[in-house]
Design a protein around this motif. Sequence first.
Motif, mmCIF file in Angstrom:
data_model
loop_
_atom_site.group_PDB
_atom_site.id
_atom_site.type_symbol
_atom_site.label_atom_id
_atom_site.label_comp_id
_atom_site.label_asym_id
_atom_site.label_seq_id
_atom_site.Cartn_x
_atom_site.Cartn_y
_atom_site.Cartn_z
ATOM 1 N N ARG A 1 -55.013 38.710 107.945
ATOM 2 C CA ARG A 1 -55.932 37.840 108.683
ATOM 3 C C ARG A 1 -57.299 38.511 108.814
ATOM 4 O O ARG A 1 -57.411 39.723 108.775
ATOM 5 C CB ARG A 1 -55.428 37.544 110.109
ATOM 6 N N TRP B 1 -60.271 37.920 111.699
ATOM 7 C CA TRP B 1 -60.691 37.191 112.893
ATOM 8 C C TRP B 1 -62.068 37.658 113.346
ATOM 9 O O TRP B 1 -62.428 38.833 113.202
ATOM 10 C CB TRP B 1 -59.696 37.418 114.026
ATOM 11 N N SER C 1 -56.027 34.554 105.909
ATOM 12 C CA SER C 1 -56.183 33.631 107.025
ATOM 13 C C SER C 1 -57.424 34.014 107.817
ATOM 14 O O SER C 1 -57.718 35.203 107.994
ATOM 15 C CB SER C 1 -54.957 33.681 107.936
ATOM 16 N N GLY D 1 -59.660 33.441 111.493
ATOM 17 C CA GLY D 1 -59.366 33.028 112.854
ATOM 18 C C GLY D 1 -60.408 33.481 113.853
ATOM 19 O O GLY D 1 -61.359 34.203 113.522
ATOM 20 N N ASP E 1 -56.443 30.196 111.944
ATOM 21 C CA ASP E 1 -55.841 30.649 113.201
ATOM 22 C C ASP E 1 -56.801 30.326 114.344
ATOM 23 O O ASP E 1 -58.002 30.619 114.256
ATOM 24 C CB ASP E 1 -55.610 32.166 113.192
ATOM 25 N N ARG F 1 -52.714 27.562 113.520
ATOM 26 C CA ARG F 1 -51.797 28.351 114.352
ATOM 27 C C ARG F 1 -52.557 28.805 115.597
ATOM 28 O O ARG F 1 -53.630 29.389 115.480
ATOM 29 C CB ARG F 1 -51.279 29.565 113.572
ATOM 30 N N TRP G 1 -53.035 31.014 119.146
ATOM 31 C CA TRP G 1 -52.681 32.263 119.812
ATOM 32 C C TRP G 1 -53.427 32.345 121.142
ATOM 33 O O TRP G 1 -54.546 31.873 121.255
ATOM 34 C CB TRP G 1 -53.095 33.469 118.964
#
Length: 343
Positions: free
Chosen positions: A40, A42, A71, A73, A103, A171, A173
């Motif tokens: 990921r 982010w 991914s 995010g 994400d 997704r 979180w």
Amino acid sequence: MMPALSVLDLIPLRTDQSSPDTITASRRLAAVADELGYRRYWVAEHHLEPFASTSPALFMGIIAAATTQISVGSGAVLLPNHAPYEVAEQFAMLEAAFPGRVDLGLGRAPGGHPVAIHMLRGGRGDDGAAVRFPQDAHTLALMLRPEGVDVQAGEQTITLTATPKPVTSPRMWVLGTSPSSARTAAELGARYVYGHHFFGAGTAEALDIYRSEFRPSEFLDKPEVFLTMNVVVGDTDEEAHRLALPSKHTMLSLATGGTLIPQPLVEEAELRPITDEQQPFIDQQFKHWVIGTPDYARAQLEAFAKEHEVDEIMINPGAGTFAGAEPGRSPAREQTLRLLAGK
């Protein structure tokens, strides 16, 4: 076993960079992470501070367009600063454009100077949004499902679904650095990320609360969690510790002046030796950092993952930059990713 690795980018601004340089450097760092197989990437949210990370959703689009498989995010969208439906639409757009790669990390901290936060919230100040965070996060998650969520608008009830309507859902979180955030994630039945990079103490307690109090939900059947860490890797131990110096000086600035400063170059930081009076603060702040050679760093990450029973760690590559580097790159941050990956 070495945990899966991901990247948290705070998108710091250096003294030798303009904001466009910083954005270019992060885009290139993401491409390196993508190339190396990191899981990921982010990006954070900060306001009126020396970071080019004011809008995670916008920056995620930049990163996703510059990569192919990693991914992307938010670490995190600070929900009290935004209307849940606004965030739902932004992430529905991202998911429609980059299906399966998005994400949505949510937090409830303000994320910057009080005046900036006041203006960001339309001059309303603290209107209780932080208290509403659990309910707003739950509603936001429901809006991102194909079936949407029923909402009350005056005397009318309508089904609200984020548009454009993606085939898949991001997704979600919950991020935090306290027992309270762990409990919120558990009660929502959401995935959880503990910000060990920001607040190293209390990790075991937060994870225990999350796992023991987790309630299965329409989003998740069982607890899912990973941790964040600050990491600086060099070819030698000496080089790694030199590369950590700029971060130490930015932390000192925050502690002594109450404000963050643009990150100095390594050579600039070396011209301002840390005093005996400042050293205890630095020791305390950096005792949870991983700073050293590739073998040392990998061993530390592996031990940390085993201790806390996680199979993924998101690293903040906190290396500074030597003078003479291209402003649109962060060579030592890229090096940290390459050395950890063994490439």
